[in-house]
Write an enzyme that holds these catalytic residues in place. Structure first.
Site, PDB file in Angstrom:
ATOM      1  CG  ASN A  48      25.143  60.995 -37.374  1.00  0.00           C
ATOM      2  OD1 ASN A  48      25.514  60.475 -38.427  1.00  0.00           O
ATOM      3  ND2 ASN A  48      25.871  60.940 -36.273  1.00  0.00           N
ATOM      4  CD  GLU A  74      32.859  57.568 -37.043  1.00  0.00           C
ATOM      5  OE1 GLU A  74      32.410  57.112 -35.963  1.00  0.00           O
ATOM      6  OE2 GLU A  74      32.260  58.400 -37.728  1.00  0.00           O
ATOM      7  CB  CYS A 110      29.712  58.695 -33.806  1.00  0.00           C
ATOM      8  SG  CYS A 110      30.669  59.807 -34.835  1.00  0.00           S
ATOM      9  CD  GLU A 121      36.198  58.493 -42.224  1.00  0.00           C
ATOM     10  OE1 GLU A 121      35.758  57.672 -43.048  1.00  0.00           O
ATOM     11  OE2 GLU A 121      35.464  59.225 -41.535  1.00  0.00           O
TER      12      GLU A 121
END
Length: 513
Positions: A183, A284, A318, A491
């Site tokens: 994505n 993640e 997400c 991150e």
């Protein structure tokens, strides 16, 4: 500069929806400069072929746009070995030297942003304007970590004894395996690789099988930037070979670190694989973001935030809002304005078509999932206010549901599609109970103009990131990550580089007072 052009067949969309008629009359071409359209793996500074290839499809048309080397365990092992060899020299580069190379890589991404955006649009379906935004976002991590490379500070700690000094050093962990989703096929790589390379680590990237072209273009630009052979490697592979390649990247003894973005279910599999050799891991994983609108909210701002948070990339991020909770006092007013905004702003079509805001979902399985959630909600009493239908291929109408309850699948599972279900609530306590009733906690959003409520809710939401009166929150300067089963580590930000560092304690004794 030579050009590679692949002629697209007619878009096969058949049903009429705003923005589609023009798309039905056009052919679409992937037209990018030849050096950026790479179809081989990239290992130890060389472009390598595999014994077979796999197709990359345009999700808007279903047509093949490229055939890419289908790397297997052998190529993955070669990449790991190359990264291990390169690590011993790369970690000796000064922080400034690594910084300069990352900055050159950033400059090249910005120079070629139009072509890189086209690759994203054709392999993922993302509208071109969003793809251009992703390239800017992707490049920002290289810029950020080029600067952070020079700020990896250790500590000198006051010693309890006069004859010794205590020093804490930060050193790179080593070879890092990076496994990324479709994505954000460019940004998810640079967010990880930028931090890793800045710290002095080397990487092996396994991109998603749907979107390998963006990863390979990044490798081409890394080479042009002067990043040494073996420091950045890419092993594309098909869905069928993904398990065997992933096993090498997660179990090989010389791999010190794995970083994965994807579903919670796959993240658990990778963690189990990495456990035998006790690798450092960043995960993640899945999200199920609540979006709460309180009675005190600025409704216009909340509607704009809902549109941005839900329909970016057709709902395939997400951190997309998944459950919309609207307080009773403004519920009907919010729904009315949101429906009008959807009518006015959303246009379905091929991502290359000017004016398109909603591309296809990544594949037909994704569209089927949205249809299933809509059907389940309607069967349990929800009302379809907008959309609700699947179009040809993997296109799905943006859908607005009212009368949603917490027993519906769409409130229990991440959708990853353009479905906006609205739950009515009465009290702040009720909203928080619904929002926190999930085993994941990546992002959450809420709208309120009550300062006390803002502090209470921001602290009470069980998520790693909170948007207060804001529907878009990702930036390289801020930490990105979740709680519960949404993952491990962070991150971006100044904390992102720590995921690729170990702290070594050095006791320097025998000193004369």
């Amino acid at each position: 500069m030579s050009t590679f052009c692949v002629l697209r067949t007619r878009c096969f969309l058949r049903q009429v929806f705003p923005g589609l008629p023009a798309a039905m009359q056009r052919h679409y071409s992937l037209d990018v400069s030849a050096p950026l359209l790479r179809t081989q793996g990239y290992v130890d500074g060389r472009w390598v072929s595999a014994a077979s290839v796999f197709p990359v499809l345009d999700p808007a048309t279903g047509e093949e746009i490229a055939r890419v080397s289908d790397c297997g365990p052998a190529e993955a092992k070669q990449a790991v070995d190359a990264a291990y060899k390169a690590f011993h020299s790369w970690k000796q580069y000064s922080a400034k030297e690594r910084s300069v190379l990352l900055r050159k890589w950033f400059d090249l991404l910005m120079l070629h942003k139009e072509d890189l955006a086209k690759l994203i649009t054709f392999e993922s379906g993302k509208p071109l304007q969003e793809s251009l935004g992703e390239i800017g976002y992707s490049a920002s991590f290289l810029e950020w970590f080029s600067e952070e490379a020079r700020r990896v500070y250790g500590d000198v700690v006051p010693s309890p004894a006069k004859d010794r000094k205590i020093l804490l050093l930060k050193q790179p962990v080593g070879v890092s395996s990076i496994i990324t989703p479709w994505n954000f096929p460019s940004a998810m790589i640079t967010r990880k690789a930028g931090a890793a390379l800045a710290a002095g680590c080397t990487v092996v990237v396994k991109p998603a099988e749907d979107t390998p072209l963006s990863a390979l273009a990044l490798a081409e630009l890394a080479e042009q930037a002067g990043i040494p052979a073996g420091v950045f490697n890419v092993v594309p592979c098909s869905r069928e070979r993904t398990p065997s390649v992933g096993e090498v990247l997660c179990t090989d003894p010389v791999v010190a670190k794995i970083s994965f973005t994807g579903s919670t279910a796959i993240g658990k599999v990778l963690l189990k694989l990495a456990a035998d050799t006790v690798k450092k891991a960043s995960m993640e994983l899945g999200g199920h973001a609540p979006f709460i609108v309180f009675d005190s909210a600025d409704v216009d701002r909340a509607v704009a935030g809902a549109m941005a948070s839900k329909f970016r990339n057709s709902g395939q991020t997400c951190v997309c809002s998944n459950r919309f909770l609207v307080q009773s006092g403004i519920h009907d007013h919010f729904l009315e304005k949101l429906g009008r905004a959807m009518d006015a702003e959303l246009r379905l079509g091929h991502g290359a078509e000017p004016g398109t805001t909603q591309g296809p979902l990544i594949n037909t399985r994704a569209a089927e999932k949205v249809v299933q959630q809509v059907s389940d909600a309607v069967s349990r009493g929800a009302k379809v206010l907008r959309g609700g239908k699947r179009l040809d291929g993997s296109f799905m109408e943006p859908t607005l549901l009212a009368g949603v309850t917490t027993d519906m699948i769409c409130t229990q599972e991440e959708t990853f599609g353009p479905l906006l279900p609205v739950i009515r609530f009465n009290t702040e306590e009720e909203a928080l109970a619904i929002a926190n009733a999930s085993n994941v906690g990546l992002a959450g959003y809420f709208y309120s103009q009550d300062v006390s409520q803002i502090w209470r809710v921001a602290e009470a939401l069980e998520v790693g990131m909170v948007g207060v009166n804001e529907g878009l929150l990702s930036t390289s300067e801020a930490s990105f990550g979740g709680v519960k089963q949404s993952g491990l580590g962070r991150e971006g930000s100044k904390y992102g580089i720590d995921e690729y560092l170990e702290v070594k304690y050095m006791c320097f004794g025998g000193l004369k007072p």
